[in-house]
Design a protein around this motif. Sequence first.
Motif, mmCIF file in Angstrom:
data_model
loop_
_atom_site.group_PDB
_atom_site.id
_atom_site.type_symbol
_atom_site.label_atom_id
_atom_site.label_comp_id
_atom_site.label_asym_id
_atom_site.label_seq_id
_atom_site.Cartn_x
_atom_site.Cartn_y
_atom_site.Cartn_z
ATOM 1 N N GLN A 55 0.830 -1.199 0.000
ATOM 2 C CA GLN A 55 0.000 0.000 0.000
ATOM 3 C C GLN A 55 0.867 1.252 0.000
ATOM 4 O O GLN A 55 0.636 2.199 -0.758
ATOM 5 N N LEU A 56 1.901 1.254 0.846
ATOM 6 C CA LEU A 56 2.785 2.413 0.917
ATOM 7 C C LEU A 56 3.591 2.571 -0.361
ATOM 8 O O LEU A 56 3.732 3.683 -0.883
ATOM 9 N N SER A 57 4.138 1.472 -0.889
ATOM 10 C CA SER A 57 4.934 1.573 -2.106
ATOM 11 C C SER A 57 4.091 2.047 -3.280
ATOM 12 O O SER A 57 4.549 2.829 -4.118
ATOM 13 N N GLY A 58 2.828 1.593 -3.342
ATOM 14 C CA GLY A 58 1.949 2.050 -4.405
ATOM 15 C C GLY A 58 1.685 3.540 -4.309
ATOM 16 O O GLY A 58 1.681 4.255 -5.322
ATOM 17 N N MET A 59 1.445 4.020 -3.078
ATOM 18 C CA MET A 59 1.207 5.449 -2.876
ATOM 19 C C MET A 59 2.435 6.268 -3.237
ATOM 20 O O MET A 59 2.348 7.295 -3.927
ATOM 21 N N LEU A 60 3.594 5.807 -2.779
ATOM 22 C CA LEU A 60 4.825 6.539 -3.066
ATOM 23 C C LEU A 60 5.153 6.540 -4.553
ATOM 24 O O LEU A 60 5.577 7.564 -5.104
ATOM 25 N N ALA A 61 4.984 5.405 -5.196
ATOM 26 C CA ALA A 61 5.275 5.338 -6.627
ATOM 27 C C ALA A 61 4.377 6.287 -7.407
ATOM 28 O O ALA A 61 4.844 7.005 -8.315
ATOM 29 N N LEU B 214 15.019 9.294 6.740
ATOM 30 C CA LEU B 214 13.751 9.906 7.129
ATOM 31 C C LEU B 214 12.896 8.864 7.823
ATOM 32 O O LEU B 214 12.701 7.761 7.315
ATOM 33 N N GLY B 215 12.388 9.204 9.018
ATOM 34 C CA GLY B 215 11.583 8.273 9.781
ATOM 35 C C GLY B 215 10.133 8.245 9.330
ATOM 36 O O GLY B 215 9.602 9.218 8.795
ATOM 37 N N LYS B 216 9.505 7.083 9.526
ATOM 38 C CA LYS B 216 8.069 6.932 9.305
ATOM 39 C C LYS B 216 7.340 7.135 10.637
ATOM 40 O O LYS B 216 7.834 6.680 11.667
ATOM 41 N N PRO B 217 6.175 7.764 10.632
ATOM 42 C CA PRO B 217 5.492 8.386 9.479
ATOM 43 C C PRO B 217 6.230 9.648 9.054
ATOM 44 O O PRO B 217 6.942 10.263 9.856
ATOM 45 N N PHE B 218 6.040 10.051 7.814
ATOM 46 C CA PHE B 218 6.785 11.184 7.274
ATOM 47 C C PHE B 218 5.831 12.150 6.577
ATOM 48 O O PHE B 218 4.708 11.796 6.213
ATOM 49 N N ASP B 219 6.314 13.370 6.404
ATOM 50 C CA ASP B 219 5.558 14.372 5.669
ATOM 51 C C ASP B 219 5.930 14.269 4.193
ATOM 52 O O ASP B 219 7.126 14.247 3.851
ATOM 53 N N VAL B 220 4.951 14.185 3.322
ATOM 54 C CA VAL B 220 5.202 14.004 1.889
ATOM 55 C C VAL B 220 6.039 15.140 1.317
ATOM 56 O O VAL B 220 6.977 14.913 0.550
ATOM 57 N N ASP B 221 5.728 16.371 1.688
ATOM 58 C CA ASP B 221 6.480 17.513 1.155
ATOM 59 C C ASP B 221 7.936 17.459 1.598
ATOM 60 O O ASP B 221 8.842 17.812 0.840
ATOM 61 N N LEU C 43 9.635 14.679 2.276
ATOM 62 C CA LEU C 43 10.256 13.621 1.483
ATOM 63 C C LEU C 43 10.660 14.138 0.106
ATOM 64 O O LEU C 43 11.789 13.925 -0.342
ATOM 65 N N LEU C 44 9.755 14.818 -0.565
ATOM 66 C CA LEU C 44 10.053 15.342 -1.898
ATOM 67 C C LEU C 44 11.189 16.357 -1.850
ATOM 68 O O LEU C 44 12.061 16.375 -2.737
ATOM 69 N N ALA C 45 11.205 17.188 -0.813
ATOM 70 C CA ALA C 45 12.276 18.181 -0.685
ATOM 71 C C ALA C 45 13.624 17.501 -0.461
ATOM 72 O O ALA C 45 14.648 17.915 -1.017
ATOM 73 N N ARG C 46 13.639 16.444 0.338
ATOM 74 C CA ARG C 46 14.885 15.721 0.583
ATOM 75 C C ARG C 46 15.388 15.049 -0.702
ATOM 76 O O ARG C 46 16.599 15.009 -0.954
ATOM 77 N N LEU C 47 14.473 14.508 -1.491
ATOM 78 C CA LEU C 47 14.880 13.899 -2.758
ATOM 79 C C LEU C 47 15.443 14.953 -3.708
ATOM 80 O O LEU C 47 16.442 14.702 -4.396
ATOM 81 N N ARG C 48 14.832 16.134 -3.744
ATOM 82 C CA ARG C 48 15.372 17.201 -4.587
ATOM 83 C C ARG C 48 16.762 17.599 -4.125
ATOM 84 O O ARG C 48 17.665 17.851 -4.943
ATOM 85 N N ALA C 49 16.972 17.657 -2.803
ATOM 86 C CA ALA C 49 18.285 18.008 -2.273
ATOM 87 C C ALA C 49 19.332 16.958 -2.632
ATOM 88 O O ALA C 49 20.470 17.299 -2.993
ATOM 89 N N LEU C 50 18.955 15.686 -2.556
ATOM 90 C CA LEU C 50 19.875 14.622 -2.954
ATOM 91 C C LEU C 50 20.254 14.754 -4.415
ATOM 92 O O LEU C 50 21.418 14.581 -4.792
#
Length: 224
Positions: free
Chosen positions: A15-21, A103-110, A112-119
């Motif tokens: 469920q989580l992987s589907g949402m994240l994808a 990043l720990g779960k539960p996490f804030d979606v925004d 997560l996206l900001a951290r990926l952009r930084a990476l």
Amino acid sequence: MSASARVLLVEDDRQLSGMLAELLRTEGYSVDVAGDGQRGLHLGLTREYDVLVLDRGLPAVEGLDLLARLRAKGVPTPALVLSALSNPADRVEGLDAGAEDYLGKPFDVDELLARLRALRRRAGATPASALEIRLPGGTFDVSARRVDLSDGRSADLSEREASLLELLARRPNRVFSRQEVLDEVFPDAADEGVVDTYVYYVRRKLGRGAVVTVRGLGYRWGAL
């Protein structure tokens, strides 16, 4: 962020992987999903990604073990560990295992996206060390397209020869098919025969053992 940016998501919660994808694809990422560590390891070793997102409690191969195996094989792709194990000791363990972020779960979606952009931004800033690849028997200066051999000889490479050598040398344990080399190094060429031609050119300058032919599969890095 480029629409062609590729993410490997390794998460056993369907469920989580589907949402994240779905979220990541909406943001313009191309996403591959693995439901266990073994599949994640296979994809990480055989495909190119811009960023990895890994859970820790994975079936088959635990997340940090998966990351350590990728790093041991020379895979430099920046990784973000996404885990319910999120106390300071867990974070330290993850970063020490080779992750660039945690990043720990539960996490804030925004977030997560900001951290990926930084990476992605950090990965795009090429460090000086990335311009030089140390090889068994020599050193490859990527920017100068020059190989200095330990026996005192040196070889200057053409742009395409250097691109081929860099592709193989940065992933020395991976076998690249002719089509993969064609796509990465010769995107304007239609005939896979150009790959064989440039392998011959590189071998002529650096020795036949520099590129190994894996029968029926393609080419991998050898030794100078």
